[in-house]
Design an enzyme around this catalytic site. Sequence first.
Site, PDB file in Angstrom:
ATOM      1  N   GLY A  30       0.813  -1.206   0.000  1.00 53.30           N
ATOM      2  CA  GLY A  30       0.000   0.000   0.000  1.00 53.30           C
ATOM      3  C   GLY A  30       0.848   1.259   0.000  1.00 53.30           C
ATOM      4  O   GLY A  30       2.005   1.253   0.434  1.00 53.30           O
ATOM      5  N   ASN A  38       3.534  -0.958   9.352  1.00 53.47           N
ATOM      6  CA  ASN A  38       2.685  -2.147   9.375  1.00 53.47           C
ATOM      7  C   ASN A  38       2.743  -2.881  10.713  1.00 53.47           C
ATOM      8  O   ASN A  38       1.723  -3.403  11.170  1.00 53.47           O
ATOM      9  CB  ASN A  38       3.099  -3.112   8.269  1.00 53.47           C
ATOM     10  CG  ASN A  38       2.372  -2.916   6.960  1.00 53.47           C
ATOM     11  OD1 ASN A  38       2.221  -3.838   6.177  1.00 53.47           O
ATOM     12  ND2 ASN A  38       1.893  -1.708   6.703  1.00 53.47           N
ATOM     13  N   ASN A  96       2.287  -9.487   5.368  1.00 48.33           N
ATOM     14  CA  ASN A  96       0.973  -8.905   5.132  1.00 48.33           C
ATOM     15  C   ASN A  96       0.808  -8.596   3.651  1.00 48.33           C
ATOM     16  O   ASN A  96       1.638  -7.886   3.076  1.00 48.33           O
ATOM     17  CB  ASN A  96       0.848  -7.607   5.957  1.00 48.33           C
ATOM     18  CG  ASN A  96      -0.432  -6.865   5.682  1.00 48.33           C
ATOM     19  OD1 ASN A  96      -1.510  -7.448   5.680  1.00 48.33           O
ATOM     20  ND2 ASN A  96      -0.325  -5.578   5.417  1.00 48.33           N
ATOM     21  N   ARG A 176       1.008   8.101   6.627  1.00 46.91           N
ATOM     22  CA  ARG A 176       1.079   7.309   5.400  1.00 46.91           C
ATOM     23  C   ARG A 176       1.222   8.207   4.176  1.00 46.91           C
ATOM     24  O   ARG A 176       1.937   7.872   3.226  1.00 46.91           O
ATOM     25  CB  ARG A 176      -0.162   6.423   5.279  1.00 46.91           C
ATOM     26  CG  ARG A 176      -0.292   5.338   6.328  1.00 46.91           C
ATOM     27  CD  ARG A 176       0.621   4.172   6.075  1.00 46.91           C
ATOM     28  NE  ARG A 176       0.364   3.498   4.848  1.00 46.91           N
ATOM     29  CZ  ARG A 176       0.228   2.175   4.714  1.00 46.91           C
ATOM     30  NH1 ARG A 176       0.304   1.391   5.773  1.00 46.91           N
ATOM     31  NH2 ARG A 176       0.039   1.622   3.534  1.00 46.91           N
ATOM     32  N   HIS A 243      -8.546  -5.401   5.833  1.00 40.81           N
ATOM     33  CA  HIS A 243      -7.269  -5.882   5.316  1.00 40.81           C
ATOM     34  C   HIS A 243      -6.128  -5.807   6.329  1.00 40.81           C
ATOM     35  O   HIS A 243      -5.212  -6.619   6.270  1.00 40.81           O
ATOM     36  CB  HIS A 243      -6.902  -5.092   4.062  1.00 40.81           C
ATOM     37  CG  HIS A 243      -5.817  -5.692   3.235  1.00 40.81           C
ATOM     38  ND1 HIS A 243      -5.838  -7.005   2.796  1.00 40.81           N
ATOM     39  CD2 HIS A 243      -4.659  -5.167   2.752  1.00 40.81           C
ATOM     40  CE1 HIS A 243      -4.759  -7.256   2.091  1.00 40.81           C
ATOM     41  NE2 HIS A 243      -4.020  -6.158   2.054  1.00 40.81           N
ATOM     42  N   TRP A 244      -6.161  -4.839   7.224  1.00 37.75           N
ATOM     43  CA  TRP A 244      -5.051  -4.654   8.158  1.00 37.75           C
ATOM     44  C   TRP A 244      -5.322  -5.406   9.459  1.00 37.75           C
ATOM     45  O   TRP A 244      -5.525  -4.806  10.518  1.00 37.75           O
ATOM     46  CB  TRP A 244      -4.818  -3.176   8.421  1.00 37.75           C
ATOM     47  CG  TRP A 244      -4.186  -2.446   7.272  1.00 37.75           C
ATOM     48  CD1 TRP A 244      -3.592  -2.977   6.163  1.00 37.75           C
ATOM     49  CD2 TRP A 244      -4.099  -1.020   7.123  1.00 37.75           C
ATOM     50  NE1 TRP A 244      -3.125  -1.984   5.341  1.00 37.75           N
ATOM     51  CE2 TRP A 244      -3.429  -0.769   5.902  1.00 37.75           C
ATOM     52  CE3 TRP A 244      -4.522   0.059   7.890  1.00 37.75           C
ATOM     53  CZ2 TRP A 244      -3.165   0.520   5.429  1.00 37.75           C
ATOM     54  CZ3 TRP A 244      -4.260   1.345   7.434  1.00 37.75           C
ATOM     55  CH2 TRP A 244      -3.581   1.575   6.223  1.00 37.75           C
TER      56      TRP A 244
END
Length: 272
Positions: A30, A38, A96, A176, A243-244
């Site tokens: 990402g 992460n 991940n 981010r 997703h995380w």
Amino acid sequence: MTSTLDVGDLELAYTESGTGAPVVWLHGSGPGATGMSNFGANLPAFDDFRNIVVDLPGWGRSPRPAMDEPLIFHAAERVGRAMTALGIDRAHLVGNSYGGAVAMRIAMSHPERVDRLVLMAPGGVLPADGPPWPVGLERLFGYMAAERPSREAMSEFVHLMVYDETLATDALIDERYESSLRAHPELPVPPNFGDLTPDLGLIGAPTLLLWGREDQTVPLSWATKILNGIPDAELRVLPNCRHWVQYERAPEFNQIVREFLTRAAAGVTPKE
């Protein structure tokens, strides 16, 4: 503190903490992703392991050299070189998404170097019919394609990564976004990640798949091929999670992964 290792064609950035059996942590693809973004919040629960948290080539503080091979294959080879440089013959791998695909590639090509695999909604195994992509991947590819993406685009992306959108804080979005501008990927869209499907059966390591039931990036429906393809794989599905997994459900993630990684030490050995 971030350090670097010479892995031949680049200086691979990594962070090390803890002591004990080695665990290599591999982040997703990402925008703005780094090893510590992460997994940094998870590491205190694993301080009795030697944690190597990598910035994969082209993300964080690791540059991306010119290449003509799939991203997953390239990154896996560089992580293997980093392990050698750090004196690690064999390790657990936790990956991940894109990092999960990199972990699988290492387990396929160098099985002797992998103890156990933990894969959170891993990439590298796509449905046969291809596009249209899930909305999370559409946003990811759209962000990659933008010459200078906006903070609003980052906000939309982060909100899709979590089921509980209160976790998509301004601080997280800002972090981010700034990271993505420092290392904005120069890649074709969609990138040439590579296809691991034909070689899933080569993975001999005991493997734990973790999936958020509401994942909109690598949907749960994609798990079947991986679960059936890896000989010694098990699947845990966390509800009300996207997703995380390691971020959104950190306490459960830490407990589940610790139990899995310490199973071997308790006398449970892989199948021959």
